[in-house]
Design a protein around this motif. Structure first.
Motif, PDB file in Angstrom:
ATOM      1  N   GLY A  35       1.289   9.325  -5.790  1.00 37.22           N
ATOM      2  CA  GLY A  35       1.766  10.667  -5.438  1.00 37.22           C
ATOM      3  C   GLY A  35       2.682  11.255  -6.498  1.00 37.22           C
ATOM      4  O   GLY A  35       2.526  12.411  -6.900  1.00 37.22           O
TER       5      GLY A  35
ATOM      6  N   GLN B 216       6.224  11.694   4.147  1.00 41.47           N
ATOM      7  CA  GLN B 216       4.862  11.354   4.596  1.00 41.47           C
ATOM      8  C   GLN B 216       4.595   9.847   4.562  1.00 41.47           C
ATOM      9  O   GLN B 216       4.066   9.286   5.501  1.00 41.47           O
ATOM     10  CB  GLN B 216       3.824  12.059   3.717  1.00 41.47           C
ATOM     11  CG  GLN B 216       3.703  13.544   4.001  1.00 41.47           C
ATOM     12  CD  GLN B 216       3.098  14.300   2.844  1.00 41.47           C
ATOM     13  OE1 GLN B 216       2.368  13.742   2.042  1.00 41.47           O
ATOM     14  NE2 GLN B 216       3.416  15.575   2.728  1.00 41.47           N
ATOM     15  N   VAL B 217       4.982   9.219   3.451  1.00 42.54           N
ATOM     16  CA  VAL B 217       4.599   7.814   3.256  1.00 42.54           C
ATOM     17  C   VAL B 217       5.527   6.859   3.997  1.00 42.54           C
ATOM     18  O   VAL B 217       5.081   5.868   4.567  1.00 42.54           O
ATOM     19  CB  VAL B 217       4.549   7.469   1.747  1.00 42.54           C
ATOM     20  CG1 VAL B 217       4.246   5.981   1.534  1.00 42.54           C
ATOM     21  CG2 VAL B 217       3.530   8.330   1.023  1.00 42.54           C
TER      22      VAL B 217
ATOM     23  N   GLN C 221       1.042   4.177  -2.801  1.00 46.20           N
ATOM     24  CA  GLN C 221       0.871   5.607  -2.472  1.00 46.20           C
ATOM     25  C   GLN C 221       1.966   6.451  -3.126  1.00 46.20           C
ATOM     26  O   GLN C 221       1.719   7.543  -3.625  1.00 46.20           O
ATOM     27  CB  GLN C 221       0.989   5.786  -0.955  1.00 46.20           C
ATOM     28  CG  GLN C 221      -0.323   5.903  -0.222  1.00 46.20           C
ATOM     29  CD  GLN C 221      -0.083   6.096   1.263  1.00 46.20           C
ATOM     30  OE1 GLN C 221       0.080   5.091   1.966  1.00 46.20           O
ATOM     31  NE2 GLN C 221      -0.026   7.335   1.742  1.00 46.20           N
ATOM     32  N   LEU C 222       3.200   5.927  -3.101  1.00 48.20           N
ATOM     33  CA  LEU C 222       4.305   6.643  -3.745  1.00 48.20           C
ATOM     34  C   LEU C 222       4.023   6.801  -5.244  1.00 48.20           C
ATOM     35  O   LEU C 222       4.207   7.879  -5.818  1.00 48.20           O
ATOM     36  CB  LEU C 222       5.626   5.895  -3.566  1.00 48.20           C
ATOM     37  CG  LEU C 222       6.242   5.877  -2.167  1.00 48.20           C
ATOM     38  CD1 LEU C 222       7.546   5.080  -2.197  1.00 48.20           C
ATOM     39  CD2 LEU C 222       6.528   7.304  -1.672  1.00 48.20           C
TER      40      LEU C 222
ATOM     41  N   GLU D 217       0.828  -1.206   0.000  1.00 46.88           N
ATOM     42  CA  GLU D 217       0.000   0.000   0.000  1.00 46.88           C
ATOM     43  C   GLU D 217       0.874   1.272   0.000  1.00 46.88           C
ATOM     44  O   GLU D 217       0.584   2.240  -0.687  1.00 46.88           O
ATOM     45  CB  GLU D 217      -0.945  -0.022   1.206  1.00 46.88           C
ATOM     46  CG  GLU D 217      -1.819   1.221   1.347  1.00 46.88           C
ATOM     47  CD  GLU D 217      -2.460   1.701   0.040  1.00 46.88           C
ATOM     48  OE1 GLU D 217      -2.569   2.924  -0.138  1.00 46.88           O
ATOM     49  OE2 GLU D 217      -2.835   0.881  -0.829  1.00 46.88           O
ATOM     50  N   GLN D 218       1.966   1.238   0.779  1.00 43.09           N
ATOM     51  CA  GLN D 218       2.852   2.417   0.791  1.00 43.09           C
ATOM     52  C   GLN D 218       3.494   2.639  -0.572  1.00 43.09           C
ATOM     53  O   GLN D 218       3.631   3.773  -1.038  1.00 43.09           O
ATOM     54  CB  GLN D 218       3.944   2.237   1.860  1.00 43.09           C
ATOM     55  CG  GLN D 218       3.399   2.407   3.288  1.00 43.09           C
ATOM     56  CD  GLN D 218       4.422   2.040   4.346  1.00 43.09           C
ATOM     57  OE1 GLN D 218       5.199   1.087   4.175  1.00 43.09           O
ATOM     58  NE2 GLN D 218       4.426   2.761   5.449  1.00 43.09           N
ATOM     59  N   LYS D 219       3.878   1.541  -1.204  1.00 44.67           N
ATOM     60  CA  LYS D 219       4.483   1.682  -2.526  1.00 44.67           C
ATOM     61  C   LYS D 219       3.459   2.216  -3.536  1.00 44.67           C
ATOM     62  O   LYS D 219       3.781   3.075  -4.360  1.00 44.67           O
ATOM     63  CB  LYS D 219       5.087   0.346  -2.960  1.00 44.67           C
ATOM     64  CG  LYS D 219       6.300  -0.024  -2.095  1.00 44.67           C
ATOM     65  CD  LYS D 219       7.062  -1.229  -2.590  1.00 44.67           C
ATOM     66  CE  LYS D 219       6.351  -2.519  -2.263  1.00 44.67           C
ATOM     67  NZ  LYS D 219       7.177  -3.715  -2.535  1.00 44.67           N
TER      68      LYS D 219
ATOM     69  N   LEU E 246       6.662  13.662  -0.133  1.00 44.73           N
ATOM     70  CA  LEU E 246       5.936  12.400  -0.287  1.00 44.73           C
ATOM     71  C   LEU E 246       6.684  11.268   0.426  1.00 44.73           C
ATOM     72  O   LEU E 246       6.070  10.463   1.144  1.00 44.73           O
ATOM     73  CB  LEU E 246       5.814  12.100  -1.781  1.00 44.73           C
ATOM     74  CG  LEU E 246       4.942  10.923  -2.198  1.00 44.73           C
ATOM     75  CD1 LEU E 246       3.471  11.211  -1.935  1.00 44.73           C
ATOM     76  CD2 LEU E 246       5.146  10.622  -3.687  1.00 44.73           C
TER      77      LEU E 246
END
Lengths: 73, 73, 73, 73, 73, 73
Positions: A24, E31-32, A20-21, A16-18, E28
């Protein structure tokens, strides 16, 4: 048609974090330079801490030292 | 003395297919630019589908969606 | 959705030769791995001969030596 | 603030050898260009021998041939 | 200590736009993934449109075709 | 057959300094990992200070601030 490569140490970034990157960075390129998301590639490389050096030392060593400092009385 | 890096998603390319890419790119550089094969490097990076983003989504998600669409009535 | 980076020395590759490389690599990826040309990127980097080293010497020096050898009696 | 990427084949480089490369490159950049070690990154990528081509062949194949030649009577 | 490389075609991105990309990507990553901005590098490479290929054609050619289509009656 | 890419800001590295980096890195790889210099590539990329960001700011801005601080009474 931007291509973005993000190198980070492999220290547990989640799927999920990847994602988001990726979202973004893709949004940023659209906002700032009007780049088309459909042809924006974001590639994440997760590098072992033994393979990343900073100031001539591996991140593995830096992390160990930081942890020792944290638990020192 | 060219250096070529090929990034693809890790989705089962075989040893033989990767060798074909290397031969093909090396031949192409010799034909087009007269580059010496002996000093032509081709490096293939296979990237997890979770780590490749296009249009702000991971290839993992794109593949899942394509598969669902394919099996939809 | 492959991404290919080709690094060569800057020694006069023409626009047409560079376009040939792009077509050739894109075709190869389609033939060998069934990759979609529409999302195949090929980026060519032309590197000054002063900035490319092989065997610890710049290509500039290698080229000068080769030229001297060629004109030697 | 240099960034250095070292690509080698994955053939058993030890943690200590990799740390030596990092120290060596970081020192070199300080000596030659007065670069600050604190912001010098060295990233090592170890590439499978199946994924590295030279002269249109994989390093896997080159290594096998060298080994056969070595044991030939 | 992330390292980010952004490749875009050289088509007039301003100094301010490039600075916006750097700030945006650095924020980013903080934050992430809680990455320290002080050791976050962002490198932008602007690639000539003759040197960027997509679908086997240079971006130069794609831009010319798009422009012709736009002015066609 | 290592491939090394060194990215530095374009701030006046001379041809001789760049050659020193190439020799140094090539020697290091031979000493530490017994890599053959004949197939060791070192590519130096000099990046405009406007295109290199650290901590979300361009190196151009960092250099200007450092210079102002240096001349402040």
């Amino acid at each position: 048609m931007p291509y973005v490569q993000i190198q980070i140490t492999r220290e547990g970034a989640t799927r999920e974090q990847k994602a988001q990157l990726m979202r973004g960075v893709t949004d940023l390129l659209e906002q700032v330079l009007d780049k088309n998301p459909a042809t924006t590639f974001v590639v994440i490389e997760e590098v072992e801490t033994d393979n990343w050096g900073i100031a001539g030392e591996t991140v593995t060593v830096l992390r160990e030292r930081a942890q020792k400092a944290a638990v020192a009385p």
